[in-house]
Write a protein that holds these residues in place. Structure first.
Motif, PDB file in Angstrom:
ATOM      1  N   UNK A 214     -30.344  68.874  72.718  1.00 44.19           N
ATOM      2  CA  UNK A 214     -29.608  69.334  73.994  1.00 44.19           C
ATOM      3  C   UNK A 214     -29.615  69.453  75.012  1.00 44.19           C
ATOM      4  N   UNK A 215     -30.969  68.667  75.782  1.00 48.48           N
ATOM      5  CA  UNK A 215     -31.107  68.013  76.898  1.00 48.48           C
ATOM      6  C   UNK A 215     -30.611  66.525  77.000  1.00 48.48           C
ATOM      7  N   UNK A 216     -30.596  65.998  75.856  1.00 51.91           N
ATOM      8  CA  UNK A 216     -28.939  64.704  76.436  1.00 51.91           C
ATOM      9  C   UNK A 216     -27.095  64.717  76.721  1.00 51.91           C
ATOM     10  N   UNK A 217     -27.430  66.410  75.482  1.00 54.91           N
ATOM     11  CA  UNK A 217     -25.921  66.258  76.154  1.00 54.91           C
ATOM     12  C   UNK A 217     -25.509  66.759  77.614  1.00 54.91           C
ATOM     13  N   UNK A 218     -26.424  67.765  78.176  1.00 57.09           N
ATOM     14  CA  UNK A 218     -26.447  67.583  78.488  1.00 57.09           C
ATOM     15  C   UNK A 218     -26.204  69.417  78.529  1.00 57.09           C
ATOM     16  N   UNK A 219     -26.186  70.329  78.143  1.00 57.79           N
ATOM     17  CA  UNK A 219     -26.766  71.586  77.454  1.00 57.79           C
ATOM     18  C   UNK A 219     -27.913  72.975  78.177  1.00 57.79           C
ATOM     19  N   UNK A 220     -27.617  72.996  79.402  1.00 57.42           N
ATOM     20  CA  UNK A 220     -27.830  73.307  80.255  1.00 57.42           C
ATOM     21  C   UNK A 220     -27.596  74.794  80.988  1.00 57.42           C
ATOM     22  N   UNK A 221     -26.360  75.510  80.000  1.00 59.57           N
ATOM     23  CA  UNK A 221     -26.150  77.068  80.555  1.00 59.57           C
ATOM     24  C   UNK A 221     -26.335  77.865  79.076  1.00 59.57           C
ATOM     25  N   UNK A 222     -26.873  78.844  79.308  1.00 61.31           N
ATOM     26  CA  UNK A 222     -26.366  80.089  78.632  1.00 61.31           C
ATOM     27  C   UNK A 222     -25.199  80.395  77.945  1.00 61.31           C
ATOM     28  N   UNK A 223     -24.028  80.445  78.747  1.00 59.73           N
ATOM     29  CA  UNK A 223     -22.740  80.794  78.076  1.00 59.73           C
ATOM     30  C   UNK A 223     -21.972  79.072  77.419  1.00 59.73           C
ATOM     31  N   UNK A 224     -22.789  77.977  76.802  1.00 57.68           N
ATOM     32  CA  UNK A 224     -22.058  77.167  76.776  1.00 57.68           C
ATOM     33  C   UNK A 224     -22.635  77.202  75.254  1.00 57.68           C
ATOM     34  N   UNK A 225     -22.420  76.404  74.036  1.00 57.84           N
ATOM     35  CA  UNK A 225     -22.574  76.671  72.326  1.00 57.84           C
ATOM     36  C   UNK A 225     -22.534  74.730  72.666  1.00 57.84           C
ATOM     37  N   UNK A 226     -23.328  74.311  71.770  1.00 60.50           N
ATOM     38  CA  UNK A 226     -23.529  73.197  71.607  1.00 60.50           C
ATOM     39  C   UNK A 226     -23.924  72.921  69.733  1.00 60.50           C
ATOM     40  N   UNK A 227     -22.592  72.059  69.498  1.00 63.03           N
ATOM     41  CA  UNK A 227     -22.696  71.808  68.283  1.00 63.03           C
ATOM     42  C   UNK A 227     -23.754  70.460  67.575  1.00 63.03           C
ATOM     43  N   UNK A 228     -24.625  71.001  67.542  1.00 65.48           N
ATOM     44  CA  UNK A 228     -25.449  69.773  67.164  1.00 65.48           C
ATOM     45  C   UNK A 228     -25.801  68.740  65.459  1.00 65.48           C
ATOM     46  N   UNK A 229     -25.519  67.970  65.416  1.00 70.99           N
ATOM     47  CA  UNK A 229     -24.617  67.267  64.110  1.00 70.99           C
ATOM     48  C   UNK A 229     -25.720  66.105  63.586  1.00 70.99           C
ATOM     49  N   UNK A 230     -26.500  66.648  63.136  1.00 69.29           N
ATOM     50  CA  UNK A 230     -27.481  66.149  61.806  1.00 69.29           C
ATOM     51  C   UNK A 230     -27.862  66.414  60.859  1.00 69.29           C
ATOM     52  N   UNK A 231     -29.263  65.883  60.034  1.00 69.56           N
ATOM     53  CA  UNK A 231     -29.443  66.434  58.343  1.00 69.56           C
ATOM     54  C   UNK A 231     -29.369  67.854  58.379  1.00 69.56           C
ATOM     55  N   UNK A 232     -30.174  68.483  59.942  1.00 69.58           N
ATOM     56  CA  UNK A 232     -29.921  69.756  59.894  1.00 69.58           C
ATOM     57  C   UNK A 232     -28.365  70.286  61.233  1.00 69.58           C
ATOM     58  N   UNK A 233     -27.674  71.027  60.313  1.00 70.31           N
ATOM     59  CA  UNK A 233     -26.589  71.139  61.558  1.00 70.31           C
ATOM     60  C   UNK A 233     -26.653  72.537  62.836  1.00 70.31           C
ATOM     61  N   UNK A 234     -26.018  73.017  63.320  1.00 75.06           N
ATOM     62  CA  UNK A 234     -26.414  74.372  63.556  1.00 75.06           C
ATOM     63  C   UNK A 234     -25.959  73.994  65.609  1.00 75.06           C
ATOM     64  N   UNK A 235     -25.726  75.563  65.829  1.00 73.75           N
ATOM     65  CA  UNK A 235     -25.032  75.733  66.981  1.00 73.75           C
ATOM     66  C   UNK A 235     -26.083  76.021  67.976  1.00 73.75           C
ATOM     67  N   UNK A 236     -26.186  75.426  69.576  1.00 73.60           N
ATOM     68  CA  UNK A 236     -27.330  76.151  70.328  1.00 73.60           C
ATOM     69  C   UNK A 236     -27.058  76.291  71.624  1.00 73.60           C
ATOM     70  N   UNK A 237     -27.747  77.138  72.030  1.00 73.94           N
ATOM     71  CA  UNK A 237     -27.934  77.486  74.039  1.00 73.94           C
ATOM     72  C   UNK A 237     -28.896  77.843  74.633  1.00 73.94           C
ATOM     73  N   UNK A 238     -28.789  77.514  75.490  1.00 73.13           N
ATOM     74  CA  UNK A 238     -30.907  77.627  76.116  1.00 73.13           C
ATOM     75  C   UNK A 238     -30.930  79.505  76.722  1.00 73.13           C
TER      76      UNK A 238
END
Length: 385
Positions: A214-238
């Motif tokens: 999340x940090x490396x992708x620049x996710x810093x705001x609670x009004x943004x959703x990051x889709x994290x792709x990996x062995x476990x795939x999830x949506x994330x916000x802060x």
């Protein structure tokens, strides 16, 4: 003079080591695939032998062999490992048993003291930190989950007797805690020989792999959703609130002390499914890619783009790794009627990932009150509207 920083990323499929300059540019890297998981019996999923440490050493030596600068200009090392793993160590810090993968059913249960030589119980980051520094400290932000003794409000070991009894881990078997961004001591001579990383460099604690993602992708705001792709795939916000009682997401620890990462319910073995089909195609997929002058992944994507949405009725149910509280569901790919081929299968997997995360991300946004009026950024997928 340019300064450099080494990033160690120990993931579920490989260990990667990259050297960055002070402007964030990668100047060299090394990668080593992890060995296949050992599954000697149902519910047991282990990293064989000492594979995490071995793979980090091999990846580090490759990265350092390609480093073009002066090693005296390297100022530190950041360490991030797979979350939800459990490592049981002897008194000398070596493994008492293979590291349990996050997919191992035992990591979601209380610790069971079955080995008389066991002295410490820690995470993968605690184990690798010890191998790098000789210390007995670990980052608090990698202790999510009910099987650990961390107080999710204070980020310190709990003093609640009920929680202590539930975990099964005696307090004296746990490492000391540091915050994300703290220094975990320095690289030992033995670790320097194993990795090629200079002795004496400070090791900086990060958090857990999704938080670093999340940090490396620049996710810093609670009004943004990051889709994290990996062995476990999830949506994330802060966010800055611990929300342990949420119903449509769960609260993880972020890379900033006392900040939190909200994660939608996701897909276990998500991108693993994509890799599984790629590997299943074998030489046929490689031959097609070569003929098109593309990588296997780019070839699959290009051909899948020609398949109509809905894959002519083919769909994928992504349930290849059932959770411990519902152990019997299985994944399936129904809808075959003779019209579909391998690229329909590939696209149906991608569609299933997208639709699942859209649904779970929408549920999380609704509960957080951010389902409308959201925005997106180049580093993140659009938030659900």
């Amino acid at each position: 003079m340019t300064r450099y920083f080494i990033a160690i990323d120990n993931g579920s499929q490989s260990s990667k080591v990259t050297v960055f300059d002070e402007h964030g540019r990668a100047v060299c890297e090394g990668r080593q695939s992890l060995r296949p998981y050992a599954t000697p019996r149902p519910g047991v999923v282990e990293h064989p032998d000492d594979d995490l440490w071995t793979s980090i050493g091999e990846a580090s030596r490759r990265a350092m062999a390609g480093f073009p600068g002066d090693v005296a200009d390297i100022v530190g090392v950041g360490l991030c490992t797979i979350r939800f793993c459990r490592a049981v160590l002897k008194a000398d810090g070596t493994l008492a048993q293979p590291v349990m993968s996050w997919m191992d059913a035992r990591v979601s249960r209380p610790y069971e003291p079955t080995l008389p030589e066991a002295r410490y119980v820690t995470t993968s980051s605690g184990y690798i930190s010890h191998r790098m520094t000789g210390g007995l400290q670990d980052v608090a932000a990698n202790y999510a989950g009910d099987s650990w003794l961390l107080d999710s409000d204070t980020w310190q070991w709990t003093t609640d007797g009920t929680v202590l009894a539930k975990s099964g881990i005696p307090r004296q078997m746990l490492f000391g805690l540091v915050m994300p961004g703290d220094v975990l001591v320095t690289v030992t001579a033995a670790a320097a020989r194993h990795t090629g990383i200079p002795e004496g460099l400070p090791i900086v604690a990060t958090a857990n792999d999704k938080a670093v993602d999340a940090l490396g992708c620049g996710l810093r705001s609670s009004d943004t959703l990051l889709v994290s792709l990996g062995i476990y795939v999830a949506g994330m916000t802060v966010g800055d609130r611990n929300m342990p009682d949420a119903s449509d997401f769960w609260t993880n620890y972020a890379c900033m002390p006392h900040s939190y990462l909200y994660e939608s319910f996701g897909v276990r073995r998500g991108m693993w499914t994509v890799s599984w089909l790629r590997d299943l195609l074998g030489e046929e997929g490689v031959a097609g890619a070569r003929a098109a002058g593309l990588s296997v992944e780019d070839h699959l994507n290009a051909e899948a783009a020609k398949v109509p949405p809905g894959c002519d009725g083919l769909m994928t149910v992504l349930d290849w790794l059932a959770p411990t509280d519902a152990p019997y569901p299985k994944g399936t790919i129904p809808g075959f009627d003779g019209r579909q081929g391998r690229f329909h299968m590939y696209r149906s997997i991608l569609e299933a990932l997208a639709l699942t995360i859209h649904a779970t991300g929408t549920h999380m946004a609704t509960e957080l009150g951010t389902a409308t009026g959201t925005r997106s950024s180049p580093a993140a997928a659009p938030a659900p509207a």
